[in-house]
Design a protein around this motif. Structure first.
Motif, mmCIF file in Angstrom:
data_model
loop_
_atom_site.group_PDB
_atom_site.id
_atom_site.type_symbol
_atom_site.label_atom_id
_atom_site.label_comp_id
_atom_site.label_asym_id
_atom_site.label_seq_id
_atom_site.Cartn_x
_atom_site.Cartn_y
_atom_site.Cartn_z
ATOM 1 N N UNK A 117 16.739 9.881 8.281
ATOM 2 C CA UNK A 117 17.293 8.964 7.289
ATOM 3 C C UNK A 117 16.298 7.860 6.950
ATOM 4 N N UNK A 118 15.617 7.330 7.967
ATOM 5 C CA UNK A 118 14.590 6.316 7.716
ATOM 6 C C UNK A 118 13.427 6.908 6.926
ATOM 7 N N UNK B 268 5.767 9.375 9.827
ATOM 8 C CA UNK B 268 5.954 9.174 11.263
ATOM 9 C C UNK B 268 7.428 9.048 11.629
ATOM 10 N N UNK B 269 8.237 8.504 10.723
ATOM 11 C CA UNK B 269 9.695 8.528 10.947
ATOM 12 C C UNK B 269 10.174 9.979 11.057
ATOM 13 N N UNK B 270 9.706 10.813 10.137
ATOM 14 C CA UNK B 270 10.067 12.236 10.148
ATOM 15 C C UNK B 270 9.608 12.910 11.443
ATOM 16 N N UNK B 271 8.372 12.646 11.841
ATOM 17 C CA UNK B 271 7.815 13.286 13.036
ATOM 18 C C UNK B 271 8.547 12.867 14.302
ATOM 19 N N UNK B 272 9.179 11.683 14.272
ATOM 20 C CA UNK B 272 9.908 11.208 15.446
ATOM 21 C C UNK B 272 11.416 11.421 15.311
ATOM 22 N N UNK B 273 11.824 12.237 14.336
ATOM 23 C CA UNK B 273 13.227 12.611 14.220
ATOM 24 C C UNK B 273 14.125 11.582 13.559
ATOM 25 N N UNK B 274 13.539 10.629 12.870
ATOM 26 C CA UNK B 274 14.315 9.593 12.185
ATOM 27 C C UNK B 274 14.404 9.934 10.694
ATOM 28 N N UNK C 100 10.237 7.155 1.947
ATOM 29 C CA UNK C 100 9.585 7.881 0.848
ATOM 30 C C UNK C 100 10.117 7.418 -0.507
ATOM 31 N N UNK C 101 11.365 7.032 -0.555
ATOM 32 C CA UNK C 101 11.914 6.503 -1.814
ATOM 33 C C UNK C 101 11.248 5.172 -2.169
ATOM 34 N N UNK C 102 10.928 4.375 -1.156
ATOM 35 C CA UNK C 102 10.195 3.126 -1.405
ATOM 36 C C UNK C 102 8.824 3.425 -2.016
ATOM 37 N N UNK C 103 8.171 4.459 -1.496
ATOM 38 C CA UNK C 103 6.842 4.812 -2.012
ATOM 39 C C UNK C 103 6.942 5.245 -3.470
ATOM 40 N N UNK D 218 0.838 -1.203 0.000
ATOM 41 C CA UNK D 218 0.000 0.000 0.000
ATOM 42 C C UNK D 218 0.875 1.256 0.000
ATOM 43 N N UNK D 219 0.806 2.088 -1.037
ATOM 44 C CA UNK D 219 1.557 3.348 -1.009
ATOM 45 C C UNK D 219 1.150 4.238 0.167
ATOM 46 N N UNK D 220 -0.139 4.234 0.503
ATOM 47 C CA UNK D 220 -0.622 5.071 1.604
ATOM 48 C C UNK D 220 -0.004 4.646 2.931
ATOM 49 N N UNK D 221 0.010 3.360 3.205
ATOM 50 C CA UNK D 221 0.585 2.879 4.465
ATOM 51 C C UNK D 221 2.093 3.130 4.511
ATOM 52 N N UNK D 222 2.753 2.980 3.377
ATOM 53 C CA UNK D 222 4.188 3.234 3.319
ATOM 54 C C UNK D 222 4.508 4.703 3.533
ATOM 55 N N UNK D 223 3.721 5.593 2.925
ATOM 56 C CA UNK D 223 3.989 7.021 3.055
ATOM 57 C C UNK D 223 3.710 7.484 4.484
#
Length: 199
Positions: free
Chosen positions: A50-51, A42-48, A56-59, A32-37
């Motif tokens: 690089x993840x 949430x990685x961004x919101x938690x300060x991660x 986002x590249x996977x999406x 699911x692109x939506x679940x991946x994005x």
């Protein structure tokens, strides 16, 4: 699980719980692109950061024509102070979204963060002009003002957005790292109280 994690837990600041739900949603529907994005955001919101970039590249691989991962990549790059990369990603998001007003606002943010204030100001004025004749979500103007470092004007648009039930503001106001410059402002704290999101 996706909706519970992203639309309920995340706006309340319960980021680790939201991340856990998003992770489970992805396990149940890994393509699911939506679940991946969502997981990338949430990685961004938690300060991660690089993840977040990797996610986002996977999406983009899953759905090359979707503007959302490019937009979120612009946010992450801006947070990482990779400003030229942020501009390029925001420009791609604008192109793929058909120059949506919201994406133009985030391009203005990227320009402003990069010190290209003339370009950011031109987009802000364009959005203000559009709003006179068509609906432009307040998040677009608030974001452009943030790029220019205009906290009071950004807060005015955020207040309008809360009145208008602008979903992007409701989702991001408490937890998006981009709002960090406003955290100490009494009007920002008043907005959180108004939405019952104050700590």
């Amino acid at each position: 699980r996706y909706h519970y994690g992203f639309y309920c837990l995340h706006p309340m600041g319960r980021l680790e719980e939201g991340w856990s739900e998003a992770r489970r949603a992805l396990e149940l529907d890994p393509l699911s692109p939506t679940h991946n994005v969502c997981l990338g955001y949430l990685h961004y919101a938690t300060g991660q950061d690089d993840l977040a970039v990797a996610q986002q590249r996977r999406v983009m691989d899953l759905d090359p024509g979707w503007y959302v991962p490019h937009w979120l990549l612009a946010l992450v790059y801006g947070h990482m102070e990779r400003f030229e990369d942020a501009i390029a990603a925001a420009q791609k998001a604008c192109e793929l979204s058909g120059q949506s007003a919201v994406m133009l606002g985030f391009l203005a943010l990227a320009y402003g963060l990069a010190g290209r204030h003339g370009d950011a100001r031109a987009l802000l004025e364009e959005l203000a002009t559009q709003r006179r004749t068509t609906y432009v979500p307040p998040i677009a103007l608030a974001t452009a003002c943030l790029g220019l470092g205009e906290a009071d004007q950004a807060l005015e648009w955020l207040e309008k957005g809360v009145e208008e039930r602008d979903l992007m503001i409701v989702l991001a106001l408490k937890c998006d790292p981009g709002y960090a410059p406003l955290h100490g402002h009494p009007r920002y704290q008043a907005l959180l109280r108004k939405m019952n999101l104050e700590d």
